[in-house]
Structure formats: structure tokens, C-alpha cells
Write an enzyme that holds these catalytic residues in place. Sequence first.
Site, mmCIF file in Angstrom:
data_model
loop_
_atom_site.group_PDB
_atom_site.id
_atom_site.type_symbol
_atom_site.label_atom_id
_atom_site.label_comp_id
_atom_site.label_asym_id
_atom_site.label_seq_id
_atom_site.Cartn_x
_atom_site.Cartn_y
_atom_site.Cartn_z
ATOM 1 N N CYS A 56 0.887 -1.114 0.003
ATOM 2 C CA CYS A 56 -0.105 -0.006 -0.121
ATOM 3 C C CYS A 56 0.882 1.500 -0.064
ATOM 4 C CB CYS A 56 -1.122 -0.158 1.041
ATOM 5 S SG CYS A 56 -0.157 -0.616 2.807
ATOM 6 N N HIS A 77 -2.119 6.851 3.568
ATOM 7 C CA HIS A 77 -0.586 6.759 3.769
ATOM 8 C C HIS A 77 -0.143 7.861 3.237
ATOM 9 C CE1 HIS A 77 -0.975 3.077 5.552
ATOM 10 N NE2 HIS A 77 -0.365 2.353 4.631
#
Lengths: 353, 353
Positions: free
Chosen positions: B131, B257
Site C-alpha cells: 500500500c 498513507h
Amino acid sequence: MARLPTLAVVGATGAVGTVMCELLTGRRNVWGEIRLLASERSAGRRVRCRGEELTVQVLTEETLDGVDVAMFDVPDEIAAHWAPIAVDRGAVVVDNSGAFRMDPDVPLVVPEINPEQLRNRPRGIVSNANCTTLAMIVAVAPLHREYGLRELVLASYQAVSGAGQAGAEALHDQLAKVAGDRLLGSRTGDVRQAVGDELGPFPAPLALNVVPWAGSLADGGWSSEEMKLRNESRKILGLRDLKVSATCVRVPVVTGHSVAVHAVFATEIDAEGARNVLRNAPGVIVVDDPAAGEFPMPIDAVGTDPSWVGRIRRAVDDPRALDFFVTGDNLRKGAALNTAQIAELLAKDLTHP
Amino acid sequence: MARLPTLAVVGATGAVGTVMCELLTGRRNVWGEIRLLASERSAGRRVRCRGEELTVQVLTEETLDGVDVAMFDVPDEIAAHWAPIAVDRGAVVVDNSGAFRMDPDVPLVVPEINPEQLRNRPRGIVSNANCTTLAMIVAVAPLHREYGLRELVLASYQAVSGAGQAGAEALHDQLAKVAGDRLLGSRTGDVRQAVGDELGPFPAPLALNVVPWAGSLADGGWSSEEMKLRNESRKILGLRDLKVSATCVRVPVVTGHSVAVHAVFATEIDAEGARNVLRNAPGVIVVDDPAAGEFPMPIDAVGTDPSWVGRIRRAVDDPRALDFFVTGDNLRKGAALNTAQIAELLAKDLTHP
């Protein structure tokens, strides 16, 4: 000087000033009179310092009279105006603002690194470095002495108290609003809505967020905070050609600035050698055992003096580069402690010239 | 194939699986039957997906029968065991675990970057990148095509949902405990005390903290997550000699993120040119006006598809280096969305071979 020198703490009621009063309590026999000065708004407040109850006085030319060392922790423009006045009145000024740091006639001193520069102060002013620079430079300097620093790539994780008491208040207010809603932070826009306009001194909510901005806009899209990291590192280390790229990011931490450091040196470096250099460096504590869950973190570094250094590892693809992570208390070594250390060196000079 | 292909979602009840069901709802006429598979613990649960109520079935050899494409979002060891079984039963597997990513016989595909590699899948498995890699690589790849990438120095700001539902729960539990105490985070040890042993999947408290660790311990003090950023970037971009140094840090953000990127290229670069390349890049949105408070942040990027890129600026001391900040939804492009995009390309191949 037969008597102990007189100290003024200018900006005594701010986030840094409050920590300063705590620090002074643990450091006796350095100062004679301690005078707490602030704006009219705070005058008259009673503050405990060194076991005494002191009354905060208004900063004026008169209240600066007879002061030997004045520590300033006030905004740039206040420092720019009042520091020269304090010097005229006979004080040596240790200034924690950005007003004088890059002045070639003002030394930028970190006692563990360049204490000798303290004596060369043609303007009577000594500057304290930015809080993020301080956390990092205490670890970088001993590595530079050993391996010859060429380049720094930095990314910061800066606590809200770096923006003063108002920053800490804003985060606490925001956390009170978002706590308990388990969907918050998992859908667009919802944190902005929950926090509303209580942003405090920040351009965006800090709760459940990170904000890649600190300071004001400088040339080329850089922030003033990022340029401080570059320019102050160069000045403190005496490296005019040091390459520095920094990204400054505010995170939802109350106190404790962290920096991810990628440092490139002139010579090959190994992690164990670097770890040993850091273990023997003043003002540094090595916390580096990931398997045991030991790495530098704000919740552990807060309230302590040293820079916590860990995650020390050689770059996989460059034998001259070292990566590490450092965390320091931005109100202590990042501000009050370094100021106090400089002031104490000055006090020693005044007492035993 | 006259009928629309059958899709299995393996790990349908996890954090990523839940987002996958949301995404499938907005993408009709791609799949025929959709089968939700999970461990025995979750079997029998009813989940809304594409407007239907589906019952989660246990993952077995039998429930994989007749599946054309199987999307896996399960831990590495489960994927390592079950993906080859799904292939034996006739499915093409799109796997979001780390089990096969570095296998030379498994392509690591980001549809915006290297879709052509999808057809070369000797094991019948296609891997989805980590990710954190995904958020960053979508922005780095178009810059590489234009300027020739030589080196990346990365520092991440990773959300807790990257560690699954348990990560999000742990942060919410911890925030509920620390909210309201205005002294927390300003004194040593107090956050650890307030949070107690409710650490969830993390080695330390995340509330009011940052934790410079993600994954397991690899060689030389590196974390597995940091090595993934290096190795996956090299494989996706086809750059065997790319220099990469990453520091992975977990922050108290639920979803989203972020990565601070310092990228060094073969040729000189200017910020406006880079900004134009990024404006025209698929899967990227440029949000870059600091004076107006516009930069990429998790609270804005969450729930959206693209990688948000901003703070684009040329390094002050290196005309070949660019610094920027990127944020992406780790559950969408970082996981479910990229998996769905790969699976849809496969579905198109199956339907119109």
C-alpha cells in the site's frame, strides 16, 4: 563579578517559558536574581520558579536594567525590537526566535557542538537554533566529525507544541471532538467537519491527520521551516556547501519532534561504527533494538534532555549513506534547555571571566 | 466466454475486503457471479455487495470451483497456501499479500504504469504492490519516464488501517483513553500509562505518538516494509539499480498513507515541468498551493481514488532532485482499487480474449 549574575526570562508564560522555569528549578547556584518578563497581558501572574513564587513583570527598558543575561522566547518581531534594547541596557541576549539566527554577527550555538563560537558575539546576541534543527543536529554533528558530512535528506514529524501553547490546545480540542466516533478518518471530509474551524495556529486539522506544512512560504515552494533546517545546519556545522533537502510535516503529537535522517558522508560508513560514535556523543542516547520494540518515539523522549537516536542502518544501495531516526523534546533541547545551556556558559564567563 | 466472468473475493470481511465490496458496487457489468470467501470465523455473515446481500462462504477447494478471477486479501501464509490451489481450480489470482511479489514468475502490476506485464503470468498469479509503494509509485513513474529516475529517499507517514481493521480499532480505543486529559503527551511515560497494554497490532501506542517501525526485522536493521518499498519500486519501474532508502513510520491517522519523496533524476528538472507531468499523469491529482493551504493530506485523500501530490519543489542544492509529498487511500489505490483494476483488465481479457 562577586555576586551571581541576574537572569531575565523574556516570554516567561509561553510553552517554552514554562519549561524554562521548570529547568531553572533544577539548576541552582548559577543565577542570582531571576526576573520573569512578559507582555502586559501576562503581567502580574505568579509563577513558581526555583522554589520561589515570582511575579511576572512587564517587559520594559526599566525592567531590563541590571540584567546580565536575558533569555528571549518571543515571536521574531518582538525579539528583533527588544533584544538590541536589552543589549544596550547591558545584558547578553540568548534569543530563541528566528530573528538573528542567520546574522553573520550572531553566533548560532549548540553547546555540544560549537561552544567556542559563544565568545564571538559582536552584537551581544547569541542565537538558539530552531527546535527541529536541534533534535537532529546533536546526532548529525558527531557523525560529521567522524565521517565528513556531504548531504542531508530530512523528513520531520513535528509536534503541535512547536507552535506554542495554542498548538497544544488546538490538538487537545480537536481530539476531544473526534474521540468516540469510530467512523471518523475513514471517509472523505468527515474530520474537517468534526473539527470545524478550531484549527488553532495550523492551516488544517491535526487530529487524525498529518499536515505537510510548517512556517511561512519561502522561495521555490519551500517552507520557512524547511529552509531553517538547511541554513541552520550549514551554519552550526560550518559547512557552506552542505546539500540539504527537508520536508517539514506536523503530526498529532503534543510534544517531541522526530526526524527521519538520510545522511551521506565523504567516506564509507558502517552502522556499528556509527552507533558507537553516537553512544559516545554528548546529548545523545542510542535506543536501537527494533526486535525488542526499542526505537526513538515522542512519548518516551518527552520530558527528557537528550536526542533519542535509533533505527541506525547503512543504506542498502550506498555504502557512504546512513539512515536513522531521531526524536527530541522540542520544548527542552529544542528550546528551553539549549537556551539554558548557552546562558549557563555565559554565566560562567561572567562569574569567572 | 459468453457469460460474464465469476469473481471470488477471498478475505471479504477484512478492512480491504470491505472497501472492495464498496468498489464493486460502483462497477457493474464487469462480473457475473461474485462469491465472498473467508475463514470459518466469518462464514455465514451477510455482506451487501453490488446491491445484493451475499452470504460469506468458507474458503475451500470446492468454493473456488468455477471461479475465473480470485482476488486475495489475506495474510502472506494463507495466500501462499491457497493462491496455487485457486490457480489449479482454474482461476487467475490477483494477490494483495507479500507472498509472491518478488517471484520472477509473478508480475507486479500497477495498471497506470505496467499493464503490459499482466499477460506474462506463468504461475497464473498477479501481485498487487504494498500500500505504501502504490501511493508513491503512481507519482514517481511518470516523472521517471520524463527525467530518468536514479535514486529515491523516502519517509512514510502510514495510517493504522494499513495494519487492518485491528489497527483502526486500536487507535480509536487509545484515542478514547487519552482524549480529555490535557496534560497527556507533555510528560514522560504518561501516554504509555494511559493506553496500557491495548497496543493492537503495533509495538507501541499510536495515540499522540509516531512509531518508526512497520513489518518485521530484515537484514541490517531494515524493516520488511522498508525493503518492500525498495524492491517493489525496482520491479515495477524495471530499474534493477535504482537506489532506494526508505524510513517507514506509523502515525495516528486512521486511513491515508503519505510519503515524503526526495527523487534524484538523470537530468536537470524544474518544478513547473514536473508539476505539468504530474497533472497529466493517470491516477494522480496535483494539490499544490501552500499559500492557500492546499497540500496533500490524509483527511482529504481518504475515500478517493488518486494519489494526491503536492509540495512539489526542486531541491535547493541539486538541480537534478525533486522533493514532493504524496498521500493516497491505503485501502483503495493502496489495496482494493488497484486489485480491482487488475482484475478488471483480466476480466476484459477473459471476455474478449
